[in-house]
Each structure stands twice: as structure tokens, then as C-alpha cells.
Design an enzyme around this catalytic site. Structure first.
Site, PDB file in Angstrom:
ATOM      1  N   LYS A   1      13.946 -15.977  -6.499  1.00  0.00           N
ATOM      2  CA  LYS A   1      13.005 -15.090  -8.205  1.00  0.00           C
ATOM      3  C   LYS A   1      12.527 -15.489  -8.448  1.00  0.00           C
ATOM      4  O   LYS A   1      12.087 -14.857  -9.010  1.00  0.00           O
ATOM      5  CB  LYS A   1      14.938 -14.568  -8.254  1.00  0.00           C
ATOM      6  CG  LYS A   1      15.326 -14.268  -7.372  1.00  0.00           C
ATOM      7  CD  LYS A   1      15.273 -12.509  -7.413  1.00  0.00           C
ATOM      8  CE  LYS A   1      15.271 -12.176  -5.935  1.00  0.00           C
ATOM      9  NZ  LYS A   1      14.237 -13.076  -4.652  1.00  0.00           N
TER      10      LYS A   1
ATOM     11  N   TRP B   1      -3.139  -2.283  -1.135  1.00  0.00           N
ATOM     12  CA  TRP B   1      -3.101  -4.123  -1.428  1.00  0.00           C
ATOM     13  C   TRP B   1      -4.161  -4.779  -0.892  1.00  0.00           C
ATOM     14  O   TRP B   1      -3.936  -4.355   0.507  1.00  0.00           O
ATOM     15  CB  TRP B   1      -1.165  -4.153  -0.803  1.00  0.00           C
ATOM     16  CG  TRP B   1      -0.726  -6.041  -1.449  1.00  0.00           C
ATOM     17  CD1 TRP B   1      -0.608  -5.885  -2.532  1.00  0.00           C
ATOM     18  CD2 TRP B   1      -1.335  -6.571  -0.423  1.00  0.00           C
ATOM     19  NE1 TRP B   1      -0.339  -7.078  -2.593  1.00  0.00           N
ATOM     20  CE2 TRP B   1      -0.670  -7.903  -1.366  1.00  0.00           C
ATOM     21  CE3 TRP B   1      -1.167  -6.932   0.891  1.00  0.00           C
ATOM     22  CZ2 TRP B   1       0.032  -9.037  -0.148  1.00  0.00           C
ATOM     23  CZ3 TRP B   1      -0.836  -8.035   1.552  1.00  0.00           C
ATOM     24  CH2 TRP B   1      -0.671  -9.405   0.751  1.00  0.00           C
TER      25      TRP B   1
ATOM     26  N   GLU C   1       9.042 -15.698  -7.972  1.00  0.00           N
ATOM     27  CA  GLU C   1       8.113 -14.054  -7.162  1.00  0.00           C
ATOM     28  C   GLU C   1       8.096 -13.259  -9.646  1.00  0.00           C
ATOM     29  O   GLU C   1       6.768 -12.203  -9.045  1.00  0.00           O
ATOM     30  CB  GLU C   1       8.719 -12.741  -6.923  1.00  0.00           C
ATOM     31  CG  GLU C   1       9.547 -13.970  -5.775  1.00  0.00           C
ATOM     32  CD  GLU C   1      10.479 -12.445  -4.965  1.00  0.00           C
ATOM     33  OE1 GLU C   1      10.584 -12.406  -3.666  1.00  0.00           O
ATOM     34  OE2 GLU C   1      11.898 -12.694  -5.241  1.00  0.00           O
TER      35      GLU C   1
ATOM     36  N   ASN D   1      -2.964   2.365   5.247  1.00  0.00           N
ATOM     37  CA  ASN D   1      -2.041   1.484   4.986  1.00  0.00           C
ATOM     38  C   ASN D   1      -2.249   0.183   6.592  1.00  0.00           C
ATOM     39  O   ASN D   1      -1.993   1.009   7.632  1.00  0.00           O
ATOM     40  CB  ASN D   1      -0.393   1.404   5.000  1.00  0.00           C
ATOM     41  CG  ASN D   1      -0.115   1.844   3.803  1.00  0.00           C
ATOM     42  OD1 ASN D   1      -1.442   2.280   2.955  1.00  0.00           O
ATOM     43  ND2 ASN D   1       0.583   2.739   3.835  1.00  0.00           N
ATOM     44  N   GLY D   2      -2.123  -0.819   6.826  1.00  0.00           N
ATOM     45  CA  GLY D   2      -1.810  -1.853   8.197  1.00  0.00           C
ATOM     46  C   GLY D   2      -3.951  -2.396   7.824  1.00  0.00           C
ATOM     47  O   GLY D   2      -4.205  -2.398   7.142  1.00  0.00           O
TER      48      GLY D   2
ATOM     49  N   CYS E   1       0.635  -1.183  -0.058  1.00  0.00           N
ATOM     50  CA  CYS E   1      -0.647  -0.113   0.000  1.00  0.00           C
ATOM     51  C   CYS E   1       1.258   1.196  -0.067  1.00  0.00           C
ATOM     52  O   CYS E   1       2.572   1.539   0.329  1.00  0.00           O
ATOM     53  CB  CYS E   1      -0.717   0.199   1.295  1.00  0.00           C
ATOM     54  SG  CYS E   1      -1.764  -1.467   1.508  1.00  0.00           S
TER      55      CYS E   1
ATOM     56  N   GLU F   1      16.968 -18.958  -2.872  1.00  0.00           N
ATOM     57  CA  GLU F   1      17.130 -17.172  -3.686  1.00  0.00           C
ATOM     58  C   GLU F   1      16.776 -17.867  -5.011  1.00  0.00           C
ATOM     59  O   GLU F   1      15.958 -17.019  -5.634  1.00  0.00           O
ATOM     60  CB  GLU F   1      18.553 -16.773  -3.303  1.00  0.00           C
ATOM     61  CG  GLU F   1      18.257 -14.870  -3.246  1.00  0.00           C
ATOM     62  CD  GLU F   1      17.131 -14.234  -3.194  1.00  0.00           C
ATOM     63  OE1 GLU F   1      17.056 -13.733  -3.622  1.00  0.00           O
ATOM     64  OE2 GLU F   1      16.760 -14.596  -2.046  1.00  0.00           O
TER      65      GLU F   1
END
Length: 608
Positions: free
Chosen positions: A485, A74, A488, A100-101, A2, A481
Site C-alpha cells: 500500500k 495506459w 503503490e 484495450n489489450g 485503459c 500488504e
């Protein structure tokens, strides 16, 4: 996760707010909205989808106004939709809120407000805030905001405007970052300094439980309960060029190619060659205290967790101190044993990751010394930790972390050098490590110069649906990792494993349609990994290998070999991860994916 931007000044707020939203697109979002205070009241426009759609909606529709707030959402409560997009209004349409939150007790509050006659138009938790502020508003906006927030359980960074207080923006934070920008006769309120860098680099970081009131004539900061708080204006070292693409197709590619410089920045001023030693003044621990440390716990999330795993190998091997690595999200919800002599290190690029921040606070509550490794100066972890180290990677805009990861590894190597020399490492080994750290940036440059070859490999494999990544020792976290990647940004299913674990399950997946990426360097595990490659070849799996420069034997086993320069064992992850970043990037590009803003992801995860 957000984004909030607010403006009050003498200029037209609409273009400033829209530009601010664009600067925060990298954080991840699914809808956007804007509210302007005009003579006729609060004028609101919002939409599901990209900011470009919002721009089309507001063109020639929104009036000019010098006060406004805007938001990228978001989704947490309620699906992504125009109705659920922020800002949200109260029943009267006079109060607008962006948030946000997560409001954890929103259901109880919503039911109570509904019983009192309030009518809700969305599925969000945020709308509760607008109605609560309406309930307590009696002409003083900040008092109404404070009264509303006193009932709220959860996390928030909010900005509020009211048509009956047209020269005012009220902001407040608890667990979600909020920054005040101080300009010339104008003020900004944002969740990210990038949103206002074009206009000012003078900022104030709000702490949890604090509120700010912005007016044309100035600003004031208080607690939620209206007690005055004095805040220091700080200068942001980043500039506008650092948050722009500079001719690269994507921020992610730019940041991959920035790694030689970001590594130099992480190392600068911290290495002492003649003494084989490091200089880390920000730890706020004496050498005597550091020698007494008998256990280190490193906690982090996502890519930072992979960096922590590499740090475990580094610290145990060279500083001879036991290290445990924990997911921050798990650490915070159990009762960890934190006895005297335990130091907790938290790693977060943003310094705002909710789970990591909560883990740090839990460690401090139990009496442990908490050190932070983060990138963002002035972030909450940087302010609340007992000490720590900045990685100095510069702004990382791409959601998938690249240069922050390698800079975290560099800082962990420096920390290892420092602790090792205090405890167990000889001066000769220290000098060797310092010398090789100095060479690492140019070795990364050499890998990057071969990027076109990695793109050719990507062209051959971008249509595949599954990948397996394997490595051993400190390159096992690199396998994790590399797989992350690829997941993602290309949405390909990928898993990372220790190479020896392949036989304990994953080998069942291997056939001619399963590419397997090996990190296979000339080290003590070399022969074992070569045997693992034979097992994959026997099952017709395709092999992509990352190997040590000059290793011709690897070409006999692998379908493709990407070479990295030779370096010390514990530093190899800084090199071996770079080809895997490029491979993931080029595969995603050839699949037509939105590399910088992958679906469902956010750059800074500030909610659970």
C-alpha cells in the site's frame, strides 16, 4: 487498465462520452481521446495527460453527434503522447478504433500492411487494427472487423466506427472485458459498467470471441465469424452513489471507511450460529466432493495474492488441508501438477485480471475444479469458473485495494469455516468462529474511529524514503500488504518480511532513518517479535507497532503504538491491515500524491 466508452442514441454523445471517461479514471491512464461521427466524417480529438485536458480541447470544437467512441490509454506500445492516444484512424480517416489489450503479432501485421502501402502515424499496436479493418472494408463494417480480427493474435476489447456506416458501432472482445448497456432508445459500449451507470443498469456481458453491432434501432450479438449468439440482459446491482466520493476527499479513504459495511455484506446470510457452520451455495460442489479434496492451490496477483497467503494459514489450520499459494503470472507458464483431489481457487477483485484468468483456464484445461473469489458480478472469472463466492464489497474505485482485501479475507474465513466443519472442526470451535466473525465489522469501526491518531503518526514519517514491515504467522501477509500500500500510493520504497527473517539481511538497512512497522499481537509469536523490536531499537530504528488493545508492554519498545481489538488469531489480519491502509493513505496525502490514481498503475490489469 485503459477504458472504452461508446454511445449511440438520440442525445449529444460528447458529454456522455466525457462523463464515461471520468467514471473510468480510476482504472489508470496516461492519455485520452474521443471520436464523433458527424456529417463531415469522423471528428477526432485526443491528448496526452488527464481527461480535463481533453475536455478543454473539445470545448466548442467538437460538433454535436449522436454516435461516438472514447478511450483512456495506459501505455504498452509507444510512450504516452497525443499521437499514441486512442482513437486511431485508418489511411482514409473514415475508420476509428479504440482498443484495450495487446496485439501480440502486430509487428508482423504492420510490416505486411506497410508493404501493401498503408502509412502508420503512431508507435502503437492498436493502429494495426484500423488499417486491417480498412483493408477488408467493402461496405459492411462488422464483416470487415471480423475479417481483421481473424488475423489477430492477442487480447482485445475494441469499439469501431466508420463514417460510411454512420449509424453503427461495432464492438468485439477477446480477453479484455466489454459490456453493452441497454437504455431507452440508446445503447452504450464500455469496458466498465461504471462508465454508463448514470444512464442504465441493464447490461450484456460479451464473452471472448464475441462481437456486438449497435444501431439506433437495436443491437445484435454474434461470434467474430458472424454466427448469431443469444445473450441475456442482466441488471447491475450497483448504483451511481456507490461510484461517487460521498463527501470524502478520495475514493480510497471512502473505501477504507466503508469496510465495516462491506464486511457485513460479505458475511450476510452466510453464517449459521446454532450449527457453527457456513452456507456457501455457489461452490457447486457437494459435501462429499469437498471432503475428498486433498490439496488446494490458491492463485492470484498483487493484493489478492496477499489475501491468498492469509487463506493458506486459515485453511491449513482449521480445515486441515494442504494449501499452496502461487502467483498467477507464474502458474500459467509452467506445467503444474494437478492430480485428482486438487481444487484451484483464483482470487481477483475485478474478475478480469489477465494472469489470474489465464491461470484458471490452465487449471480447468488440466481437469482441476476451479473456484473463483471475486467482486464483480458477471465478470469473466465469475462466468467461467466452476463455482465460487462473490465478496460483495461493492465497486472499488481507488486503484489501491482496501475494502476488497478485507472482504476477500472474510470470504476465505467463511470458506475455512465451511470446509473445516465438513472435515476437522468441532461445533464449539465453529460457533466461536461464527460469533467472532459477526463482531469483526464493529471492531473495524473502532479502529477507524482512531484515524486521526494514525494521521499524526503519518505526519512524522512522510518524508522518509524507506520503510520495513514485519509480521509473523498470518500477519506476515499483512506486513506484505502494508508495504505494498505504501509503495503503490506514496512511491516510498517499502518491504514486507516475516519478522524472524529480519536478521537474514534486512537488518543491515536499519538506522535512525529507517522506520520499521511491526504487527505484534498477543499470540504465540509475541515474545519473539518483542525480541526483534529490541534488535531494531539497538540500531536506533524508529518503531511503529500494531498491537493488541491493552498491551502496555508494547509502549516500552515502540515509538508509536496503534491498537486493534482482540479477536481470534486467524481473523486478526482483517483488523491489523486497517491501520496500515490508513497510514499509507495519510503518508501519501502529506506527500502530495495522487492517491486514487497512482502513477503507472491500473485498477484492473487486463494485459500481461
Amino acid at each position: 487498465m485503459c477504458g472504452i466508452i461508446g454511445y449511440i442514441g438520440k442525445k449529444d454523445a460528447v458529454p456522455i462520452l466525457l462523463e464515461g471517461l471520468h467514471r473510468m479514471e480510476y482504472r489508470g491512464y496516461d492519455s485520452a481521446g474521443i471520436a464523433i461521427l458527424a456529417p463531415e466524417g469522423v471528428i477526432l480529438e485526443k491528448t496526452a495527460g488527464k481527461i480535463a485536458l481533453l475536455e478543454k480541447k473539445v470545448k466548442d470544437v467538437l460538433p454535436s453527434g449522436t454516435v461516438g467512441i472514447a478511450h483512456t490509454r495506459w501505455a504498452t506500445h509507444g510512450e504516452p503522447s497525443t499521437e499514441n492516444a486512442h482513437p486511431h484512424l485508418d489511411c482514409t480517416g473514415k475508420i476509428a478504433v479504440v482498443h484495450n489489450g495487446i496485439i501480440e503479432n502486430f509487428a508482423v501485421l504492420k510490416q505486411k500492411l506497410t508493404d501493401e502501402g498503408h502509412v502508420f502515424a503512431t508507435d502503437t499496436d492498436t493502429e494495426v487494427l484500423a488499417h486491417l479493418i480498412e483493408k477488408y472494408y467493402e461496405g459492411n463494417l462488422e464483416e470487415a472487423v471480423g475479417s481483421a480480427l481473424s488475423l489477430v493474435e492477442g487480447t482485445y476489447g475494441i469499439a469501431v466506427v466508420c463514417s460510411e456506416s454512420p449509424g453503427k458501432i461495432v464492438g468485439a472482445r477477446n480477453g479484455s472485458p466489454l459490456v453493452v448497456g441497454v437504455g431507452k432508445n440508446e445503447y452504450f459500449l464500455a469496458s466498465d459498467v461504471a462508465a454508463m451507470l448514470r444512464h442504465t443498469n441493464q447490461v450484456i456481458y460479451l464473452d471472448d470471441g464475441e462481437m456486438v453491432v449497435l444501431e439506433q434501432a437495436g443491437f445484435r450479438t454474434t461470434t467474430i465469424s458472424q454466427e448469431r449468439v443469444s445473450k441475456k440482459i442482466e441488471e447491475v446491482s450497483w448504483n451511481l452513489e456507490m461510484v461517487e466520493k460521498a463527501g470524502y476527499r478520495h475514493f480510497m479513504l471512502k473505501e477504507i471507511f466503508e469496510q465495516p459495511q462491506s464486511l457485513r455484506n460479505a458475511l450476510r446470510g452466510r453464517l449459521i450460529l446454532d450449527e457453527g457452520m457456513a452456507r456457501l451455495g455457489g461452490l457447486n460442489m457437494s459435501e462429499k466432493e469437498l471432503r475428498k479434496v486433498d490439496r488446494i492451490i490458491i492463485t492470484a496477483c498483487g493484493t489478492s495474492w496477499h489475501a491468498a497467503l492469509v487463506g493458506e494459514y486459515m485453511l491449513e489450520e482449521h480445515a486441515r488441508v494442504p494449501v499452496e499459494v502461487e502467483y498467477a503470472s507464474e502458474f500459467r507458464y509452467r506445467n503444474p501438477v494437478l492430480r485428482d483431489g486438487t481444487v484451484v481457487i483464483v482470487i481477483s477483485q475485478s474478475g478480469e485480471t489477465a494472469d489470474t484468468l489465464a491461470a484458471m483456464r490452465e487449471a480447468k484445461k488440466k481437469g482441476a475444479k476451479a473456484l473463483g473469489i471475486c467482486n464483480v458480478v458477471g465478470s469473466t472469472i465469475a462466468r467461467e469458473s466452476d463455482g465460487g463466492v462473490y465478496i460483495h464489497a461493492g465497486p472499488e474505485i481507488g486503484v489501491a485495494s482496501t475494502k476488497a482485501f478485507t472482504s476477500q479475507l472474510a470470504v476465505l474465513a467463511i470458506l475455512t469455516l465451511y470446509l473445516g466443519r465438513l472435515r476437522a472442526m468441532s461445533i464449539d470451535r465453529g460457533k466461536s468462529l461464527v460469533s467472532e466473525l459477526y463482531r469483526i465489522p464493529e471492531k473495524v469501526e473502532k479502529i477507524l474511529s482512531e484515524s486521526s491518531k494514525i494521521e499524526e503518526i503519518a505526519k512524522e514519517y512522510f518524508t522518509h524514503s524507506n520503510f520495513l514491515y514485519l509480521g509473523r504467522g498470518c500477519n506476515f501477509p499483512v506486513a506484505l500488504e502494508g508495504a505494498l500500500k505504501l509503495k503503490e500510493i506514496s512511491y516510498i520504497h517499502a518491504e514486507g518480511y516475516p519478522a524472524a527473517e529480519m536478521k537474514h539481511g534486512p537488518i543491515a538497512l536499519i538506522d535512525e532513518n529507517m522506520p520499521v512497522v511491526f504487527v505484534c499481537l498477543r499470540d504465540s509469536a509475541y515474545d519473539k517479535i518483542m525480541s526483534n523490536m529490541e534488535e531494531v531499537r539497538a540500531r536506533r530504528g524508529k518503531i511503529i507497532a500494531v498491537g493488541t488493545e491493552g498491551d502496555t508492554e508494547l509502549q516500552k519498545k515502540a515509538d508509536h503504538v496503534i491498537y486493534v481489538p482482540e479477536t481470534l488469531g486467524i481473523l486478526t489480519p482483517i483488523l491489523t491491515v486497517v491501520p496500515l491502509q490508513l497510514l499509507a493513505y495519510y503518508i501519501a496525502v502529506h506527500r502530495g500524491c495522487d492517491v486514487d490514481q497512482p502513477r503507472n498503475l491500473a485498477k484492473s490489469v487486463t494485459v500481461e
